[in-house]
Design a protein around this motif. Structure first.
Motif, PDB file in Angstrom:
ATOM      1  N   VAL A   1       0.860  -1.181   0.000  1.00 57.64           N
ATOM      2  CA  VAL A   1       0.000   0.000   0.000  1.00 57.64           C
ATOM      3  C   VAL A   1       0.898   1.234   0.000  1.00 57.64           C
ATOM      4  O   VAL A   1       1.865   1.318   0.759  1.00 57.64           O
ATOM      5  N   GLY A   2       0.580   2.160  -0.873  1.00 59.63           N
ATOM      6  CA  GLY A   2       1.412   3.341  -1.049  1.00 59.63           C
ATOM      7  C   GLY A   2       2.380   3.178  -2.210  1.00 59.63           C
ATOM      8  O   GLY A   2       3.129   4.094  -2.528  1.00 59.63           O
ATOM      9  N   ALA A   3       2.356   2.022  -2.848  1.00 54.60           N
ATOM     10  CA  ALA A   3       3.189   1.771  -4.034  1.00 54.60           C
ATOM     11  C   ALA A   3       2.269   1.157  -5.096  1.00 54.60           C
ATOM     12  O   ALA A   3       1.594   1.878  -5.821  1.00 54.60           O
ATOM     13  N   GLU A   4       2.197  -0.177  -5.150  1.00 55.37           N
ATOM     14  CA  GLU A   4       1.369  -0.852  -6.162  1.00 55.37           C
ATOM     15  C   GLU A   4      -0.133  -0.761  -5.875  1.00 55.37           C
ATOM     16  O   GLU A   4      -0.952  -0.922  -6.783  1.00 55.37           O
ATOM     17  N   VAL A   5      -0.491  -0.536  -4.641  1.00 59.03           N
ATOM     18  CA  VAL A   5      -1.890  -0.500  -4.215  1.00 59.03           C
ATOM     19  C   VAL A   5      -2.156   0.858  -3.566  1.00 59.03           C
ATOM     20  O   VAL A   5      -1.403   1.282  -2.684  1.00 59.03           O
ATOM     21  N   THR A   6      -3.226   1.519  -3.987  1.00 59.32           N
ATOM     22  CA  THR A   6      -3.572   2.808  -3.381  1.00 59.32           C
ATOM     23  C   THR A   6      -4.241   2.594  -2.025  1.00 59.32           C
ATOM     24  O   THR A   6      -4.759   1.506  -1.734  1.00 59.32           O
TER      25      THR A   6
ATOM     26  N   VAL B   1      -7.813  -6.166  14.523  1.00 58.19           N
ATOM     27  CA  VAL B   1      -6.394  -5.922  14.272  1.00 58.19           C
ATOM     28  C   VAL B   1      -6.209  -5.968  12.760  1.00 58.19           C
ATOM     29  O   VAL B   1      -6.568  -6.955  12.119  1.00 58.19           O
ATOM     30  N   GLY B   2      -5.669  -4.895  12.216  1.00 63.07           N
ATOM     31  CA  GLY B   2      -5.421  -4.819  10.783  1.00 63.07           C
ATOM     32  C   GLY B   2      -3.943  -4.649  10.515  1.00 63.07           C
ATOM     33  O   GLY B   2      -3.272  -3.839  11.162  1.00 63.07           O
ATOM     34  N   PHE B   3      -3.443  -5.436   9.585  1.00 56.78           N
ATOM     35  CA  PHE B   3      -2.047  -5.360   9.158  1.00 56.78           C
ATOM     36  C   PHE B   3      -2.031  -4.854   7.723  1.00 56.78           C
ATOM     37  O   PHE B   3      -2.756  -5.377   6.870  1.00 56.78           O
ATOM     38  N   VAL B   4      -1.204  -3.857   7.456  1.00 60.77           N
ATOM     39  CA  VAL B   4      -1.134  -3.251   6.138  1.00 60.77           C
ATOM     40  C   VAL B   4       0.298  -3.361   5.628  1.00 60.77           C
ATOM     41  O   VAL B   4       1.224  -2.818   6.245  1.00 60.77           O
ATOM     42  N   ALA B   5       0.481  -4.082   4.528  1.00 56.45           N
ATOM     43  CA  ALA B   5       1.801  -4.170   3.893  1.00 56.45           C
ATOM     44  C   ALA B   5       2.081  -2.790   3.309  1.00 56.45           C
ATOM     45  O   ALA B   5       1.434  -2.363   2.360  1.00 56.45           O
ATOM     46  N   SER B   6       3.022  -2.090   3.897  1.00 57.71           N
ATOM     47  CA  SER B   6       3.201  -0.665   3.624  1.00 57.71           C
ATOM     48  C   SER B   6       4.508  -0.366   2.899  1.00 57.71           C
ATOM     49  O   SER B   6       5.570  -0.862   3.281  1.00 57.71           O
ATOM     50  N   ALA B   7       4.392   0.462   1.874  1.00 61.97           N
ATOM     51  CA  ALA B   7       5.582   0.969   1.203  1.00 61.97           C
ATOM     52  C   ALA B   7       6.301   1.926   2.154  1.00 61.97           C
ATOM     53  O   ALA B   7       5.671   2.512   3.048  1.00 61.97           O
ATOM     54  N   PRO B   8       7.611   2.108   1.987  1.00 60.09           N
ATOM     55  CA  PRO B   8       8.327   3.066   2.843  1.00 60.09           C
ATOM     56  C   PRO B   8       7.653   4.440   2.802  1.00 60.09           C
ATOM     57  O   PRO B   8       7.278   4.932   1.737  1.00 60.09           O
ATOM     58  N   GLY B   9       7.468   5.008   3.974  1.00 64.02           N
ATOM     59  CA  GLY B   9       6.868   6.335   4.078  1.00 64.02           C
ATOM     60  C   GLY B   9       5.350   6.345   4.128  1.00 64.02           C
ATOM     61  O   GLY B   9       4.750   7.390   4.378  1.00 64.02           O
TER      62      GLY B   9
ATOM     63  N   ALA C   1      -0.269 -10.327  -0.005  1.00 66.63           N
ATOM     64  CA  ALA C   1      -1.514  -9.617   0.323  1.00 66.63           C
ATOM     65  C   ALA C   1      -1.200  -8.208   0.808  1.00 66.63           C
ATOM     66  O   ALA C   1      -0.277  -8.012   1.594  1.00 66.63           O
ATOM     67  N   PRO C   2      -1.969  -7.223   0.370  1.00 60.83           N
ATOM     68  CA  PRO C   2      -1.762  -5.859   0.859  1.00 60.83           C
ATOM     69  C   PRO C   2      -2.297  -5.627   2.272  1.00 60.83           C
ATOM     70  O   PRO C   2      -1.823  -4.738   2.971  1.00 60.83           O
ATOM     71  N   VAL C   3      -3.295  -6.417   2.676  1.00 56.55           N
ATOM     72  CA  VAL C   3      -3.981  -6.203   3.950  1.00 56.55           C
ATOM     73  C   VAL C   3      -4.356  -7.556   4.554  1.00 56.55           C
ATOM     74  O   VAL C   3      -4.657  -8.507   3.832  1.00 56.55           O
ATOM     75  N   GLU C   4      -4.358  -7.610   5.888  1.00 53.69           N
ATOM     76  CA  GLU C   4      -4.848  -8.780   6.616  1.00 53.69           C
ATOM     77  C   GLU C   4      -5.583  -8.263   7.843  1.00 53.69           C
ATOM     78  O   GLU C   4      -5.134  -7.307   8.485  1.00 53.69           O
TER      79      GLU C   4
END
Length: 152
Positions: free
Chosen positions: A54-59, A94-102, A141-144
């Motif tokens: 998220v913040g890169a390939e996924v908005t 509880v939400g986990f977000v695969a996050s781009a740097p920044g 996955a972008p989110v869990e």
């Protein structure tokens, strides 16, 4: 009084089939009056609709929609174990977000899950929450999302 199952129907939503575990765990487990779900990724018909950070390939907006799907998948796990209409309320998300740097918009992403739970459970959907940025999630996955709910 409208049940959670009726609210889902009013929202035009159906619970998906519970995803088969990808490891040595079960989709949901009851302990006393609580049900804990395993982390749910946004599978739709057994596939991820998007992968990446998220913040890169996924908005952030796309990820918010994916978090909503995660919550639906978690509700399906709860339903399969105890029946959705036996849920008294949502305790924690509880939400986990695969996050781009920044990327720092994790709370907005996890709102996708929280907003769905509020729509399905009304005031009983109000919950405590953590929204955590992580480097990677399983299978890209972008989110869990995982839930703790209280049952009757």
């Amino acid at each position: 009084m409208t049940t959670p199952t009726q609210r889902l129907a009013e929202l035009g939503l159906e619970l998906p089939t519970v995803a088969a575990p990808a490891g040595s765990y079960i989709p949901a487990k009851a302990s006393g009056s609580l049900v804990f779900t395993a982390g749910q990724v946004p599978f739709v018909d057994g596939k991820l609709p998007q992968t990446g950070k998220v913040g890169a390939e996924v908005t952030a907006e796309e990820a918010k929609d994916l978090a909503r799907i995660c919550a639906l998948n978690a509700l399906a796990a709860v339903d399969a174990l105890v029946g959705l209409d036996n849920v008294k309320g949502v305790v924690k998300v509880v939400g986990f977000v695969a996050s781009a740097p920044g990327f720092g918009g994790q709370p907005g992403v996890v709102n996708g899950a929280s907003d769905l739970l509020a729509a399905v459970f009304g005031d009983s959907g109000a919950h405590a929450r953590s929204a955590v940025g992580v480097a990677e999630l399983p299978i890209g996955a972008p989110v869990e999302v995982e839930l703790i709910v209280e049952v009757a």
